[in-house]
Design a protein around this motif. Structure first.
Motif, PDB file in Angstrom:
ATOM      1  N   GLU A  39      27.410  28.579  21.129  1.00 32.84           N
ATOM      2  CA  GLU A  39      26.722  27.176  21.230  1.00 32.84           C
ATOM      3  C   GLU A  39      26.442  26.901  22.430  1.00 32.84           C
ATOM      4  O   GLU A  39      27.154  27.423  23.680  1.00 32.84           O
ATOM      5  N   LYS A  40      25.218  26.669  22.751  1.00 30.75           N
ATOM      6  CA  LYS A  40      24.508  26.084  23.907  1.00 30.75           C
ATOM      7  C   LYS A  40      23.985  24.842  24.342  1.00 30.75           C
ATOM      8  O   LYS A  40      22.817  24.627  24.244  1.00 30.75           O
ATOM      9  N   PRO A  41      24.892  23.553  24.105  1.00 27.80           N
ATOM     10  CA  PRO A  41      24.309  22.224  23.943  1.00 27.80           C
ATOM     11  C   PRO A  41      24.175  21.949  25.588  1.00 27.80           C
ATOM     12  O   PRO A  41      24.447  22.477  26.463  1.00 27.80           O
ATOM     13  N   ASP A  42      23.359  20.896  25.688  1.00 28.01           N
ATOM     14  CA  ASP A  42      22.900  20.378  26.771  1.00 28.01           C
ATOM     15  C   ASP A  42      23.988  19.232  27.329  1.00 28.01           C
ATOM     16  O   ASP A  42      24.212  18.987  28.573  1.00 28.01           O
ATOM     17  N   ALA A  43      24.725  18.605  26.303  1.00 24.57           N
ATOM     18  CA  ALA A  43      25.836  17.818  26.625  1.00 24.57           C
ATOM     19  C   ALA A  43      27.053  17.817  25.564  1.00 24.57           C
ATOM     20  O   ALA A  43      26.465  18.413  24.399  1.00 24.57           O
ATOM     21  N   ILE A  44      28.216  17.520  25.880  1.00 27.00           N
ATOM     22  CA  ILE A  44      29.260  17.591  25.167  1.00 27.00           C
ATOM     23  C   ILE A  44      29.929  16.202  25.162  1.00 27.00           C
ATOM     24  O   ILE A  44      30.334  15.766  26.323  1.00 27.00           O
ATOM     25  N   LEU A  45      30.138  15.462  24.365  1.00 29.96           N
ATOM     26  CA  LEU A  45      30.896  14.369  24.150  1.00 29.96           C
ATOM     27  C   LEU A  45      32.180  14.110  23.620  1.00 29.96           C
ATOM     28  O   LEU A  45      32.303  14.888  22.585  1.00 29.96           O
ATOM     29  N   LEU A  46      33.197  13.566  24.474  1.00 33.31           N
ATOM     30  CA  LEU A  46      34.579  13.668  23.724  1.00 33.31           C
ATOM     31  C   LEU A  46      35.070  12.394  23.523  1.00 33.31           C
ATOM     32  O   LEU A  46      35.109  11.557  24.378  1.00 33.31           O
ATOM     33  N   THR A  47      35.675  12.296  22.370  1.00 29.91           N
ATOM     34  CA  THR A  47      36.326  11.037  21.938  1.00 29.91           C
ATOM     35  C   THR A  47      37.693  10.770  22.794  1.00 29.91           C
ATOM     36  O   THR A  47      38.132   9.581  23.154  1.00 29.91           O
ATOM     37  N   HIS A  48      38.474  12.115  22.844  1.00 26.33           N
ATOM     38  CA  HIS A  48      39.774  11.945  23.416  1.00 26.33           C
ATOM     39  C   HIS A  48      40.221  13.176  23.600  1.00 26.33           C
ATOM     40  O   HIS A  48      39.711  14.224  23.582  1.00 26.33           O
ATOM     41  N   ALA A  49      41.725  13.157  24.513  1.00 24.16           N
ATOM     42  CA  ALA A  49      42.120  14.545  24.906  1.00 24.16           C
ATOM     43  C   ALA A  49      42.659  15.505  24.127  1.00 24.16           C
ATOM     44  O   ALA A  49      43.100  16.673  24.457  1.00 24.16           O
ATOM     45  N   GLY A 127      35.972   5.624  20.489  1.00 21.50           N
ATOM     46  CA  GLY A 127      34.998   5.994  19.713  1.00 21.50           C
ATOM     47  C   GLY A 127      33.745   6.116  20.526  1.00 21.50           C
ATOM     48  O   GLY A 127      33.688   5.633  21.627  1.00 21.50           O
ATOM     49  N   ILE A 128      32.570   6.614  19.738  1.00 26.02           N
ATOM     50  CA  ILE A 128      31.199   6.776  20.515  1.00 26.02           C
ATOM     51  C   ILE A 128      30.326   6.241  19.863  1.00 26.02           C
ATOM     52  O   ILE A 128      30.057   6.649  18.431  1.00 26.02           O
ATOM     53  N   LEU A 129      29.307   5.345  20.496  1.00 30.53           N
ATOM     54  CA  LEU A 129      28.184   4.977  19.873  1.00 30.53           C
ATOM     55  C   LEU A 129      27.149   5.887  20.607  1.00 30.53           C
ATOM     56  O   LEU A 129      26.979   5.843  21.850  1.00 30.53           O
ATOM     57  N   PHE A 130      26.135   6.541  19.847  1.00 26.00           N
ATOM     58  CA  PHE A 130      25.098   7.250  20.297  1.00 26.00           C
ATOM     59  C   PHE A 130      23.993   6.867  20.008  1.00 26.00           C
ATOM     60  O   PHE A 130      23.577   6.548  18.764  1.00 26.00           O
ATOM     61  N   GLU A 131      23.025   6.325  20.915  1.00 31.89           N
ATOM     62  CA  GLU A 131      21.372   5.997  20.467  1.00 31.89           C
ATOM     63  C   GLU A 131      20.515   6.908  21.072  1.00 31.89           C
ATOM     64  O   GLU A 131      20.268   7.235  22.193  1.00 31.89           O
ATOM     65  N   ALA A 132      19.408   7.256  20.217  1.00 28.85           N
ATOM     66  CA  ALA A 132      18.271   7.891  20.454  1.00 28.85           C
ATOM     67  C   ALA A 132      17.290   7.713  19.245  1.00 28.85           C
ATOM     68  O   ALA A 132      17.701   7.611  18.381  1.00 28.85           O
ATOM     69  N   GLU A 133      16.009   7.794  19.819  1.00 28.70           N
ATOM     70  CA  GLU A 133      14.716   7.830  18.707  1.00 28.70           C
ATOM     71  C   GLU A 133      15.010   6.292  17.871  1.00 28.70           C
ATOM     72  O   GLU A 133      14.508   6.584  16.799  1.00 28.70           O
ATOM     73  N   GLY A 134      15.483   5.407  18.414  1.00 25.90           N
ATOM     74  CA  GLY A 134      15.618   4.341  17.773  1.00 25.90           C
ATOM     75  C   GLY A 134      16.740   4.162  16.782  1.00 25.90           C
ATOM     76  O   GLY A 134      16.887   3.262  15.699  1.00 25.90           O
ATOM     77  N   LYS A 135      17.482   5.066  16.613  1.00 23.11           N
ATOM     78  CA  LYS A 135      18.665   5.290  15.699  1.00 23.11           C
ATOM     79  C   LYS A 135      20.181   5.085  16.571  1.00 23.11           C
ATOM     80  O   LYS A 135      20.246   5.812  17.433  1.00 23.11           O
ATOM     81  N   THR A 136      21.170   4.773  15.836  1.00 23.85           N
ATOM     82  CA  THR A 136      22.419   4.880  16.281  1.00 23.85           C
ATOM     83  C   THR A 136      23.241   5.284  15.270  1.00 23.85           C
ATOM     84  O   THR A 136      23.638   5.281  14.107  1.00 23.85           O
ATOM     85  N   VAL A 137      24.282   6.312  15.889  1.00 23.52           N
ATOM     86  CA  VAL A 137      25.094   7.051  15.231  1.00 23.52           C
ATOM     87  C   VAL A 137      26.517   6.367  15.939  1.00 23.52           C
ATOM     88  O   VAL A 137      26.962   6.492  17.213  1.00 23.52           O
ATOM     89  N   TYR A 138      27.495   6.364  15.014  1.00 21.16           N
ATOM     90  CA  TYR A 138      29.087   5.913  15.397  1.00 21.16           C
ATOM     91  C   TYR A 138      29.936   7.100  15.359  1.00 21.16           C
ATOM     92  O   TYR A 138      30.120   7.296  14.013  1.00 21.16           O
ATOM     93  N   HIS A 139      30.584   7.582  16.115  1.00 20.99           N
ATOM     94  CA  HIS A 139      31.838   8.617  15.739  1.00 20.99           C
ATOM     95  C   HIS A 139      33.033   7.947  16.208  1.00 20.99           C
ATOM     96  O   HIS A 139      33.323   7.584  17.300  1.00 20.99           O
TER      97      HIS A 139
END
Length: 226
Positions: A39-49, A127-139
Protein backbone atom coordinates in the motif's frame (compact mmCIF):
# COMPACT_ATOMS: atom_id res chain seq x y z
CA UNK A 1 -14.23 8.76 -7.20
CA UNK A 2 -13.72 5.07 -6.43
CA UNK A 3 -14.32 3.80 -2.89
CA UNK A 4 -13.40 0.27 -1.88
CA UNK A 5 -13.87 -1.72 1.32
CA UNK A 6 -11.19 -4.01 2.71
CA UNK A 7 -12.53 -5.70 5.83
CA UNK A 8 -13.18 -4.49 9.38
CA UNK A 9 -13.19 -0.67 9.03
CA UNK A 10 -10.62 -0.32 6.25
CA UNK A 11 -11.76 1.95 3.42
CA UNK A 12 -9.76 3.15 0.41
CA UNK A 13 -10.70 6.23 -1.60
CA UNK A 14 -9.19 7.00 -4.99
CA UNK A 15 -9.87 10.48 -6.31
CA UNK A 16 -8.04 12.99 -8.52
CA UNK A 17 -5.06 10.71 -8.87
CA UNK A 18 -4.68 10.43 -5.09
CA UNK A 19 -5.22 7.45 -2.80
CA UNK A 20 -6.53 7.78 0.75
CA UNK A 21 -6.68 4.98 3.30
CA UNK A 22 -8.99 5.14 6.31
CA UNK A 23 -8.15 3.06 9.41
CA UNK A 24 -5.63 0.71 7.71
CA UNK A 25 -5.81 -2.32 10.01
CA UNK A 26 -4.25 -4.85 7.63
CA UNK A 27 -1.71 -7.00 9.47
CA UNK A 28 -3.69 -9.30 11.77
CA UNK A 29 -6.96 -8.62 9.93
CA UNK A 30 -8.02 -12.00 8.58
CA UNK A 31 -10.81 -10.43 6.54
CA UNK A 32 -8.73 -8.01 4.48
CA UNK A 33 -7.55 -8.55 0.92
CA UNK A 34 -4.75 -6.00 1.28
CA UNK A 35 -1.03 -6.46 1.99
CA UNK A 36 0.43 -3.63 4.06
CA UNK A 37 3.78 -3.56 2.29
CA UNK A 38 2.04 -3.03 -1.07
CA UNK A 39 0.00 0.00 0.00
CA UNK A 40 1.36 3.39 -1.11
CA UNK A 41 -1.33 5.95 -0.24
CA UNK A 42 -0.97 9.69 -0.41
CA UNK A 43 -2.87 10.10 2.85
CA UNK A 44 -4.06 8.06 5.82
CA UNK A 45 -7.09 9.18 7.83
CA UNK A 46 -7.65 7.77 11.32
CA UNK A 47 -10.87 7.82 13.32
CA UNK A 48 -9.32 6.91 16.67
CA UNK A 49 -6.34 5.31 18.38
CA UNK A 50 -7.38 1.69 18.90
CA UNK A 51 -4.89 -0.75 17.42
CA UNK A 52 -7.48 -2.32 15.12
CA UNK A 53 -7.84 1.09 13.43
CA UNK A 54 -4.35 2.59 13.57
CA UNK A 55 -3.17 -0.79 12.32
CA UNK A 56 -0.25 -0.50 9.89
CA UNK A 57 -0.24 3.29 9.76
CA UNK A 58 3.36 3.77 10.90
CA UNK A 59 4.90 1.30 8.47
CA UNK A 60 2.73 2.38 5.53
CA UNK A 61 3.32 6.09 6.12
CA UNK A 62 7.06 5.64 6.49
CA UNK A 63 7.32 3.65 3.26
CA UNK A 64 4.96 5.83 1.21
CA UNK A 65 5.49 9.29 2.70
CA UNK A 66 1.74 9.58 3.28
CA UNK A 67 0.44 12.42 5.42
CA UNK A 68 -1.53 11.11 8.40
CA UNK A 69 -4.62 13.05 9.50
CA UNK A 70 -5.93 12.08 12.94
CA UNK A 71 -7.39 13.42 16.19
CA UNK A 72 -4.78 15.76 17.61
CA UNK A 73 -3.50 13.65 20.52
CA UNK A 74 -3.09 10.62 18.27
CA UNK A 75 -1.43 12.78 15.62
CA UNK A 76 1.02 14.11 18.22
CA UNK A 77 1.98 10.56 19.16
CA UNK A 78 2.40 9.49 15.54
CA UNK A 79 4.41 12.62 14.79
CA UNK A 80 6.77 11.47 17.54
CA UNK A 81 7.18 8.23 15.59
CA UNK A 82 8.56 10.23 12.66
CA UNK A 83 5.39 10.58 10.61
CA UNK A 84 4.05 13.64 8.82
CA UNK A 85 0.97 13.93 11.02
CA UNK A 86 -1.75 16.58 11.03
CA UNK A 87 -3.80 16.78 14.21
CA UNK A 88 -7.41 17.95 14.00
CA UNK A 89 -10.35 18.01 16.39
CA UNK A 90 -14.10 17.52 16.37
CA UNK A 91 -15.96 19.95 14.14
CA UNK A 92 -12.77 21.06 12.42
CA UNK A 93 -12.36 20.86 8.65
CA UNK A 94 -9.40 21.34 6.32
CA UNK A 95 -8.92 21.36 2.57
CA UNK A 96 -6.06 19.13 1.53
CA UNK A 97 -4.78 18.58 -2.01
CA UNK A 98 -6.57 15.22 -1.98
CA UNK A 99 -9.93 16.48 -0.64
CA UNK A 100 -11.66 18.06 2.34
CA UNK A 101 -11.58 16.34 5.72
CA UNK A 102 -13.91 17.13 8.61
CA UNK A 103 -13.98 15.34 11.96
CA UNK A 104 -17.31 14.66 13.64
CA UNK A 105 -18.43 13.25 16.95
CA UNK A 106 -18.24 9.56 17.73
CA UNK A 107 -19.06 8.05 21.12
CA UNK A 108 -16.44 5.43 21.93
CA UNK A 109 -13.01 5.30 23.63
CA UNK A 110 -9.56 5.89 22.16
CA UNK A 111 -6.18 4.60 23.30
CA UNK A 112 -3.23 2.97 21.58
CA UNK A 113 -1.29 0.07 23.08
CA UNK A 114 2.38 0.21 22.10
CA UNK A 115 4.56 -2.87 21.58
CA UNK A 116 6.02 -2.52 25.08
CA UNK A 117 2.51 -2.53 26.58
CA UNK A 118 2.35 1.19 27.25
CA UNK A 119 -1.15 2.59 26.77
CA UNK A 120 -1.17 5.97 25.03
CA UNK A 121 -4.15 8.32 25.31
CA UNK A 122 -5.53 8.94 21.83
CA UNK A 123 -7.83 11.90 22.40
CA UNK A 124 -11.46 11.95 21.34
CA UNK A 125 -12.68 9.32 18.90
CA UNK A 126 -14.17 10.70 15.70
CA UNK A 127 -16.12 10.10 12.57
CA UNK A 128 -14.80 11.46 9.27
CA UNK A 129 -16.55 13.39 6.53
CA UNK A 130 -14.55 13.32 3.29
CA UNK A 131 -15.47 15.55 0.34
CA UNK A 132 -14.06 15.46 -3.18
CA UNK A 133 -15.41 15.70 -6.72
CA UNK A 134 -18.69 17.06 -5.38
CA UNK A 135 -19.34 13.89 -3.35
CA UNK A 136 -19.40 13.30 0.41
CA UNK A 137 -18.35 10.09 2.15
CA UNK A 138 -19.00 9.60 5.88
CA UNK A 139 -17.01 7.06 7.89
CA UNK A 140 -18.67 6.89 11.30
CA UNK A 141 -15.69 5.26 13.00
CA UNK A 142 -16.47 3.21 16.10
CA UNK A 143 -19.54 4.61 17.78
CA UNK A 144 -22.92 4.07 19.31
CA UNK A 145 -25.94 5.77 17.78
CA UNK A 146 -26.40 9.35 19.01
CA UNK A 147 -28.88 12.10 18.29
CA UNK A 148 -26.40 14.52 16.72
CA UNK A 149 -26.09 12.16 13.76
CA UNK A 150 -29.23 13.94 12.58
CA UNK A 151 -27.30 17.23 12.57
CA UNK A 152 -24.51 15.60 10.54
CA UNK A 153 -27.10 14.40 8.03
CA UNK A 154 -28.85 17.77 7.83
CA UNK A 155 -25.63 19.75 7.47
CA UNK A 156 -24.12 17.49 4.81
CA UNK A 157 -25.60 15.73 1.80
CA UNK A 158 -24.00 12.33 2.32
CA UNK A 159 -23.65 10.10 -0.71
CA UNK A 160 -22.09 7.11 1.04
CA UNK A 161 -21.96 6.23 4.75
CA UNK A 162 -19.90 3.49 6.38
CA UNK A 163 -21.46 2.49 9.72
CA UNK A 164 -20.36 -0.12 12.28
CA UNK A 165 -22.82 -2.92 13.02
CA UNK A 166 -20.76 -5.36 15.11
CA UNK A 167 -22.37 -4.65 18.48
CA UNK A 168 -20.41 -5.34 21.71
CA UNK A 169 -17.84 -2.55 21.03
CA UNK A 170 -20.09 -0.37 18.83
CA UNK A 171 -23.74 -0.14 17.87
CA UNK A 172 -25.37 -3.31 16.58
CA UNK A 173 -27.50 -3.81 13.47
CA UNK A 174 -30.73 -2.33 14.84
CA UNK A 175 -29.10 0.78 16.30
CA UNK A 176 -27.01 1.14 13.14
CA UNK A 177 -30.19 1.08 11.06
CA UNK A 178 -31.59 3.88 13.20
CA UNK A 179 -28.31 5.76 12.75
CA UNK A 180 -28.78 5.54 8.99
CA UNK A 181 -32.24 7.07 9.41
CA UNK A 182 -30.63 10.02 11.22
CA UNK A 183 -27.68 10.39 8.82
CA UNK A 184 -29.90 10.05 5.73
CA UNK A 185 -27.24 8.95 3.21
CA UNK A 186 -28.03 7.81 -0.32
CA UNK A 187 -26.18 4.53 0.32
CA UNK A 188 -25.07 2.84 3.55
CA UNK A 189 -22.42 0.15 3.95
CA UNK A 190 -22.01 -1.96 7.12
CA UNK A 191 -18.50 -2.26 8.58
CA UNK A 192 -16.75 -3.40 11.77
CA UNK A 193 -18.28 -6.87 11.98
CA UNK A 194 -17.16 -10.53 11.79
CA UNK A 195 -13.49 -9.69 12.43
CA UNK A 196 -13.51 -11.13 15.96
CA UNK A 197 -15.92 -13.52 17.72
CA UNK A 198 -17.63 -10.82 19.86
CA UNK A 199 -18.65 -8.84 16.75
CA UNK A 200 -20.06 -11.66 14.61
CA UNK A 201 -23.13 -10.35 12.80
CA UNK A 202 -25.32 -11.07 9.80
CA UNK A 203 -25.26 -7.88 7.67
CA UNK A 204 -28.55 -8.91 6.08
CA UNK A 205 -30.20 -8.13 9.43
CA UNK A 206 -28.95 -4.57 9.12
CA UNK A 207 -29.98 -4.35 5.47
CA UNK A 208 -33.52 -5.48 6.22
CA UNK A 209 -33.84 -2.95 9.05
CA UNK A 210 -32.85 0.04 6.87
CA UNK A 211 -35.89 1.49 5.13
CA UNK A 212 -34.98 4.81 3.55
CA UNK A 213 -31.49 4.24 2.05
CA UNK A 214 -29.91 1.77 -0.29
CA UNK A 215 -27.72 -0.72 1.60
CA UNK A 216 -24.75 -2.28 -0.13
CA UNK A 217 -23.07 -5.18 1.65
CA UNK A 218 -19.47 -5.08 0.48
CA UNK A 219 -17.03 -7.95 0.56
CA UNK A 220 -13.32 -7.12 0.98
CA UNK A 221 -12.11 -5.75 -2.33
CA UNK A 222 -15.54 -4.61 -3.53
CA UNK A 223 -15.77 -1.04 -4.78
CA UNK A 224 -18.34 1.67 -5.48
CA UNK A 225 -17.99 4.46 -8.05
CA UNK A 226 -19.48 7.79 -7.04
Amino acid sequence: MKISYHGHSVVKIQTGGKTILIDPFITGNELTDLTASEEKPDAILLTHAHNDHVGDTVDIAKSSGAVVVAPVELANYLGGQGLDAVGMNLGGAKEFEFGKVKFTKAFHSSSYTAEDGEVIYGGMPAGILFEAEGKTVYHAGDTEVFGDMEIIGKRHSIDLAFVPIGDFFTMGPEDAAYAVELINPKTAVPIHYNTFPPIKQDPEQFKQAVKQAEVQIMEPGDSIDL
